[in-house]
Write a protein that holds these residues in place. Structure first.
Motif: not given
Length: 592
Positions: A414-423, A449-456
């Motif tokens: 999951v974190f690879s996807h999340i960090q790609l979105a953040v980058a 985690e996706p909900h938390n980071y998307y919320g950020e």
């Protein structure tokens, strides 16, 4: 890497403080209005340059002061201008009998003449002579005059070597007579700094800055300089004497979650004692029982382990825990030994890269990644963590490329996807970032985690209602875990604060996070700032001290100590100058 633990939450709350008319830039210092107080925070490490220029004794004609050799002015603190007399070769003080026979006016005039002679001697750098003349002025004056003590202190400042103790004594006397005598405060502060009595120096420089209504940039820069010296020394002292300990559960769990799960090492049908203990350590790790994992792996490495591969595994785990407790050199040693035993152990190579980054050496970090790729070009962890290094270096396009490579090799992380979105978001491609997040939310419906980071990211855009909704969903999903990751709770509090200025709701969220994870650094740091915002200075100092206790690295500790001691200095000012409270609030409001 750092971004899995969402340390940006602390930066966001501090940035919010600055963006909402509560931060005032004064030179390179910051004063934050606090409903009756102002907080001085370090924003740079540059001290003020001293004014080396001297004025001619003949200009201006009506001269009320003479310039110190190092910048401060010898103020005469009388409305009436005096002519500076030439110093005499020898001054014969009156006998006690002659002095007793003088009128008050005669004594006052005699003291003034000694001071004038002292000023003349000072202007020609005859500091011993000047100090003696100011002493005579003190002795014959019918009432104590703070300027005599302050001017004598200036002489002691300029002697070689400076007589710091005498400077402090004279400024003490001057400030007893006039607590708002700014030049005496500055002189005493410089002497205290020279004596390495940094907390007292910080107290005086802070008081001088506030009393001059933040117009003196040299004083504000002196606050920063002393804070930098003190916190640097204090950080080293604390870390050298503090017992190593793990950071919060939230931090540790986020760190380990950034590595894909690997199978347990093979131990055969007849494992050695060390093999069995290593398995216990790895089982405790999988159960997120980190204290037992530390204990077991330390024990395993004192026992017989059957193979180099298993010993490398144990060294990798022990080195990781050392890194998390701030023992960077110990971590490097264990991880490098792990690599020596098994050169293809890419996780150890990746973690050594983290150590190099912690030590400020990105070149060696990338060498480790290159070696890891040579050993196993298809390990998705390598590209994910190389992306993390590039991300913290603000190389967002290259980071995104590495995250993409990681997901191509394994799209279940999951974190690879999340960090790609953040980058993508950091790189300015909002549409692509939001699309990546939406796909991630769909692909990982049970992960918080996706909900938390998307919320950020929504919070960063000011889309408060949607951000709170995402944080609430993350909180719900985390309730399934024991203990849960509490960052989404802290994020929700910060969102409510920014959205509705609801400090109470923000505090309740942070306190709930601390109930679940008593060592959550983000919750402590946010509570410290919230207390600061409300003018609860004493409580803010307490929370900053707690933040310092939880700090893992020297930079984190220095930052927390900076806030702690700068806030404490302000609290000391309010105690020493209670009548300034209302005026200080007005100054802060007018400067917004």
């Amino acid at each position: 890497m750092a971004s899995e633990t969402s340390p940006g939450i602390v930066d966001r709350v501090q940035r919010f403080v600055e963006e909402h008319k509560t931060a005032i830039l004064i030179g390179t210092g910051v004063a934050v209005a606090l409903g009756g107080a102002a907080y001085l925070a370090s924003t740079s490490g540059h001290g003020g340059d001293r004014d080396k220029k001297k004025k001619s004794p003949k200009t201006p004609k009506k001269r009320k002061s003479v310039r110190d050799a190092d910048g401060p002015i010898l103020e005469e603190r009388k409305p009436k201008a005096e002519k500076v007399a030439e110093p005499e070769e020898e001054v014969v003080p009156p006998t006690p009998e002659a002095l007793a026979a003088m009128s008050l006016e005669e004594k006052t005039n005699l003291a003034a003449s000694y001071k004038s002679k002292g000023n003349a001697a000072y202007s020609t750098k005859k500091f011993d002579v000047a100090a003696g003349l100011y002493t005579l002025a003190i002795d014959v004056s019918p009432k104590p005059e703070p300027v005599y003590y302050s001017n004598r202190a200036a002489c002691y400042v300029n002697m070689t070597p400076p007589k710091h103790e005498l400077v402090v004594q004279d400024c003490d006397e001057a400030l007893k007579l006039d607590p708002t005598y700014v030049k005496a405060l500055n002189r005493r502060a410089m002497a205290l700094e020279g004596l390495r009595r940094y907390i007292e120096a910080l107290r005086d420089f802070t008081a001088a800055t506030i009393l001059e209504k933040f117009t003196n940039q040299n004083a504000a820069q002196s606050v920063e300089r002393v804070l930098k010296k003190f916190t640097a020394e204090k950080s080293v002292e604390i870390l050298q004497t503090r017992e190593p300990r793990l950071p919060s559960f939230t931090f540790v769990s986020a760190y380990f979650a950034a590595f894909r799960t690997r199978p347990l090492p093979a131990v055969g049908d007849s494992p050695t004692t060390g093999d069995s203990t290593l398995l216990l350590a790895l089982e405790a790790l999988a159960a997120e029982d980190y204290p037992h994992a530390v204990s077991f792996v330390n024990e395993a490495l004192t026992q017989e382990i059957s193979s180099d591969a298993n010993r490398a595994e144990a060294l990798n785990l022990r080195g990781t825990f050392k890194f998390l407790t701030g023992d960077v050199d110990g971590a490097k040693s264990d991880l490098q030994e792990s690599i020596r035993l098994v050169p293809s152990f890419t996780q150890s190579l990746v973690k050594v890269a983290s150590v190099h980054m912690e030590q400020g050496d990105p070149v060696k970090a990338f060498e480790c990644f290159d070696e890891a790729i040579r050993q196993n070009t298809n390990d998705p962890d390598i590209y994910y963590h190389r992306g993390q290094v590039l991300f913290i270096m603000n190389e967002f396009a290259d980071a995104a490329e590495n995250y993409t490579k990681s997901t191509e090799l394994d799209d279940t992380f999951v974190f690879s996807h999340i960090q790609l979105a953040v980058a993508q978001y950091k790189g300015g491609d909002l549409a692509k970032s939001m699309a990546t997040f939406r796909r991630t939310l769909k692909a990982f419906p049970t992960r918080s985690e996706p909900h938390n980071y998307y919320g950020e990211l929504l919070l960063d855009q000011g889309r408060f209602s949607e951000a709170v909704e995402k944080f609430d969903r993350a909180v719900e999903l985390e309730k399934e875990k024991s203990p849960p990751n509490v960052l989404s709770i802290v994020n929700k509090g910060l969102a409510l604060y920014q959205w509705k200025q609801d400090i109470g709701a923000a505090e309740r969220c942070c306190n709930e996070a601390l109930r679940l994870d008593p060592e959550c650094e983000a919750a402590v740091a946010t509570l410290a700032q919230l207390n600061l915002q409300q003018g609860k200075i004493e409580k803010a100092v307490e929370m900053f001290a707690r933040q310092a206790e939880l700090a893992r690295s020297e930079p984190e500790l220095a930052s927390a100590l900076t806030y702690q001691y700068a806030t404490a200095a302000q609290m000391e000012f309010m105690k020493n100058y209670p009548s300034m409270a209302a005026e200080l609030s007005a100054i802060a409001q007018n400067m917004m």
